[in-house]
Design a protein around this motif. Structure first.
Motif, mmCIF file in Angstrom:
data_model
loop_
_atom_site.group_PDB
_atom_site.id
_atom_site.type_symbol
_atom_site.label_atom_id
_atom_site.label_comp_id
_atom_site.label_asym_id
_atom_site.label_seq_id
_atom_site.Cartn_x
_atom_site.Cartn_y
_atom_site.Cartn_z
ATOM 1 N N THR A 54 -3.066 -3.990 -5.184
ATOM 2 C CA THR A 54 -3.437 -2.818 -4.387
ATOM 3 C C THR A 54 -3.774 -1.633 -5.290
ATOM 4 N N ALA B 293 0.833 -1.200 0.000
ATOM 5 C CA ALA B 293 0.000 0.000 0.000
ATOM 6 C C ALA B 293 0.870 1.253 0.000
ATOM 7 N N ILE C 277 -7.129 2.997 -2.092
ATOM 8 C CA ILE C 277 -6.032 2.135 -1.650
ATOM 9 C C ILE C 277 -6.100 1.905 -0.149
ATOM 10 N N THR D 167 -7.252 -1.619 1.729
ATOM 11 C CA THR D 167 -6.235 -2.294 2.530
ATOM 12 C C THR D 167 -6.720 -2.502 3.961
ATOM 13 N N ASN E 241 2.296 1.833 -3.454
ATOM 14 C CA ASN E 241 1.281 2.432 -4.327
ATOM 15 C C ASN E 241 1.080 3.907 -4.040
ATOM 16 N N ALA F 107 -8.195 -0.309 -6.227
ATOM 17 C CA ALA F 107 -8.708 1.058 -6.196
ATOM 18 C C ALA F 107 -9.142 1.560 -7.569
#
Length: 470
Positions: free
Chosen positions: A312, A155, A345, A349, A158, A316
């Protein structure tokens, strides 16, 4: 949204525009788009899959081959749809373009659940390989801590931007593919027939065993649609998305089937059923000692991180595309200064983290339980995608020559049948949980319709159609 299709140009107004902030210099080329497919498909699922299939025996390899045929048919259908509707969102935009807002919402909602639930499954398998080096006693509390770290590191990658995502996908894909390719080629030379065990060890009929094993095997191919989901971030999406989808699926199919055969033939069936790191056990059996297995475990750890980085992003992308069409809450449409959907994201998560903790504390077969839930929610977008392709072929494909049309229709029918078959083999519990999660989206859809000022219209029933004529 208009559903009008121009015969020459494709969808009129249904495509999602390229993502703002993702300029040409920052978009994925064909190699990175293919790496995104391979990187998300080959996560840690393949590294844990032989253990999940072991209770069924070698008959599960038959299921794996049938699933591969269905996955390839689905890949070709998705590739064709990505040329017709080259916008971010993949199955969401395909369904919405063909069947309207409600179908689009159901696909976005179901796929979103698939993505974050799938991340939970990936990280559970990833933990098994981390524990080759640490927490070998599988203490549950430490397993949860390792799993949460495995979710939040990707995460953070990203959230740092697209360049970090692209670099992570290329590096981890190369690193994971080499050992898998080795196991699926050289490893075949070390197979011993007695390790396979009974052909059908499930205790049920052959048909039931194949269907049940296929539902688990399908998880291995979740992600073949990721290039189409992130199409707005790919350069020349009409060309590169279709190629990346097919090339990535074919590459994964080769190493999947041959690699699983190697593990089945080098580790006894009884040991395989208890294994948390089957490829490590296979490498150790081939070379002796622990060094080879440790290398495979490192590759599996890197592979898992790469897959989680890709998923990830994808988790989204789908709600972001739907939010731009005002079918998901508006916060999902926003992007950070680094050009990534940060809200989606973080929320996704968090949900994956909660599911992981709940699964470790409530389920004995954590990986298999989450896998089957992910498969059920993934099959829904696959069903809609195959149906959308079939719909367009039968309504807009008449101008094409008949041999090509018949070929494409046959591929779409195979993809559709494959999706139904996968759903039927998932089991009652998984279908129940999957349906429950899907129906949770209905209040959200109502809320979004009201937010758009869509209150419906009164329907006037003619007097001659009423019971008493009044």
């Amino acid at each position: 949204m208009s559903n009008h299709i121009d015969a020459a140009t494709g969808p009129a107004s249904s495509t999602v525009p390229p993502d703002p902030g993702a300029g040409p210099a920052h978009r994925f080329g064909l190699p990175t788009a293919t790496a995104l497919v391979v990187g998300t498909v080959i996560g840690t699922g393949v590294f844990a899959l032989p253990s999940a299939l072991a209770p069924y025996g070698p008959i599960s390899l038959v299921a794996f081959i049938l699933v591969t045929i269905g996955a390839l048919a689905l890949a070709f259908a998705l590739a064709a749809l990505s040329k017709r509707v080259p916008g971010s969102g993949g199955p969401y935009v395909f369904a919405r373009d063909a069947f309207g807002d409600f179908a689009g919402f159901l696909n976005a909602w179901s796929y979103w659940i698939t993505a974050w639930a799938g991340n939970a499954a990936i990280v559970v398998a990833w933990v098994g390989y981390v524990e080759v080096f640490w927490n070998s006693g599988h203490t549950k509390a430490w397993s949860i801590v390792i799993a949460l770290a495995g979710l939040w590191i990707p995460a953070l990658v990203n959230l740092s931007g697209l360049r970090s995502i692209g670099a992570a996908q290329l590096v981890t894909t190369v690193f994971k593919f080499i050992p898998l390719l080795f196991m699926s080629t050289v490893g075949l030379l070390f197979i011993k027939a007695h390790n396979f065990g009974p052909f059908n060890g499930s205790g049920t009929g052959a048909g039931g065993a194949v269907s049940a094993a296929a539902a688990i095997a399908l998880f291995s191919y979740l992600g073949i649609e990721t290039a189409s989901v992130a199409a707005g971030r790919v350069r020349d999406p009409k060309r590169n998305v279709a190629r990346a989808t097919v090339l990535g699926t074919v590459a994964c199919a080769v190493v999947y089937i041959l690699g699983t055969v190697t593990v089945f033939g080098t580790v006894s069936n009884a040991a395989l059923q208890k294994s948390t790191a089957p490829f490590t056990d296979s490498a150790n059996a081939i070379f002796g000692g622990h060094w080879a297995g440790d290398l495979v475990a490192v590759a599996a750890i890197v592979s898992g991180i790469g897959a989680l980085v890709g998923w990830t992003l994808i988790v989204a992308e789908m709600p972001q595309a739907a939010a731009r069409d005002r079918l998901f809450p508006g916060r999902f449409a926003t992007e950070s200064r680094r050009g990534v959907p940060a809200f989606g994201i973080v929320v996704s998560t968090v949900l994956a983290s909660v599911l992981t903790v709940v699964s470790y504390t409530r389920f004995d077969k954590v990986f298999t339980t989450i896998v089957l839930l992910s498969v059920v929610t993934a099959v829904i977008p696959y069903l809609f995608s195959a149906t959308a392709q079939l719909y367009w072929l039968l309504t807009r494909g008449r101008a094409a020559n008949w041999p090509h049309l018949l070929r494409d229709v046959a591929v779409s029918v195979i993809a559709l049948a494959f999706s139904f078959w996968s759903l039927s083999g998932s089991g009652y519990q998984a279908v129940y949980y999957g349906a429950f999660c899907l129906f949770l989206g209905l209040p959200v859809y109502v809320w979004m319709k009201i937010g758009r000022g869509e209150y419906g219209e009164s329907v006037v029933i003619p007097a001659e159609l009423t019971v008493d004529g009044s």
